[in-house]
Each structure stands twice: as C-alpha cells, then as structure tokens.
Design an enzyme around this catalytic site. Structure first.
Site, PDB file in Angstrom:
ATOM      1  N   CYS A 133       0.677  -1.244  -0.057  1.00  9.14           N
ATOM      2  CA  CYS A 133      -0.045   0.010   0.109  1.00  9.14           C
ATOM      3  C   CYS A 133       0.975   1.298  -0.068  1.00  9.14           C
ATOM      4  O   CYS A 133       1.329   1.724   0.929  1.00  9.14           O
ATOM      5  CB  CYS A 133      -0.954   0.007   1.215  1.00  9.14           C
ATOM      6  SG  CYS A 133      -1.820   1.717   1.656  1.00  9.14           S
TER       7      CYS A 133
ATOM      8  N   CYS B 141       0.247   3.821   2.723  1.00  2.54           N
ATOM      9  CA  CYS B 141       0.470   3.191   4.122  1.00  2.54           C
ATOM     10  C   CYS B 141       2.155   3.484   4.131  1.00  2.54           C
ATOM     11  O   CYS B 141       2.628   3.787   5.229  1.00  2.54           O
ATOM     12  CB  CYS B 141       0.427   1.737   4.044  1.00  2.54           C
ATOM     13  SG  CYS B 141      -1.399   0.972   3.923  1.00  2.54           S
TER      14      CYS B 141
END
Length: 123
Positions: A30, A33
């Site tokens: 991600c 993230c």
C-alpha cells in the site's frame, strides 16, 4: 522503534491494558501506508505516553476483518478500551497530532455516559 506489531492473539490485551492505543492498519504493498509510516513512527517517538500499534492486514487478515477494515491505511484510537476514533486514509503529521491531542482530552466519564444512553435508546 517505538511502534509495536500487533497480532490477533495479543490485540485485546493491548487495547485493554493501555490507557490510549493508536492502531495503524496497513499493508506492505500500500503506497499511502508507506507514506504514512514515517509520520506514525515520529508520533510514537513524540507521544511516548500513547501505545502505537501496527497491524499488517496481509498477515492478520482475520483481525482486519474483525475490525471492519475495508480501506488502508486505517487509523483507530482506543481510550480505556473504548474505540473513540476510526478513519481511513493517511494523515499528515499535524492532523495526526490533533487526533492524539483530542483523544487525550476526552472526558471518558462523558464518553461512557453517551455509550450507555445510545445502548438504552437502541434497546
């Protein structure tokens, strides 16, 4: 490192045995993230009185499902074992600090009273 990897096995203990717990639900693949990770790590170094946990949603799929995670990163904040904040998306450092400050400032007697009133109204 001031952040802690959380697993399903120890999740409830961490939530119930620390006054304030932030949890970052994330995954290696991600991009947002990965961008949020250094901001979160810095918060853990600045706010040493707050337990900063991380849940790898790939490794802990059951825990992520139990938490209702549908988008990552998702940040959750618990105070005295009660979920008081949940939001998907990477936060910039100033907004993350606002969340931490707001959670610290909560009147937990009032929060418990509101929960009791909501429960009574639902029954």
């Amino acid at each position: 490192m001031a952040t802690h990897e959380l697993t399903e096995a120890g999740f409830a203990d961490v939530i119930n045995n620390n006054d304030i717990v932030l949890v970052d639900f994330w995954a290696e693949w991600c991009g947002p993230c990965r961008m949020f990770s250094p901001v979160y790590e810095k918060s853990s170094e600045t706010n040493v009185d707050v337990y900063h946990g991380k849940v790898d949603t790939e490794a802990e799929q059951n825990l992520a499902a139990q938490a209702g995670i549908t988008s990552i990163p998702t940040l959750m904040a618990f105070r005295e074992g009660i979920l008081v904040f949940s939001q998907a998306g990477a936060l910039p450092a100033p907004q993350l600090q606002q969340v931490v400050d707001a959670v610290k400032a909560l009147d937990m007697d009032d929060v418990r009273k509101q929960i009791a009133e909501q429960d009574a109204a639902a029954n």
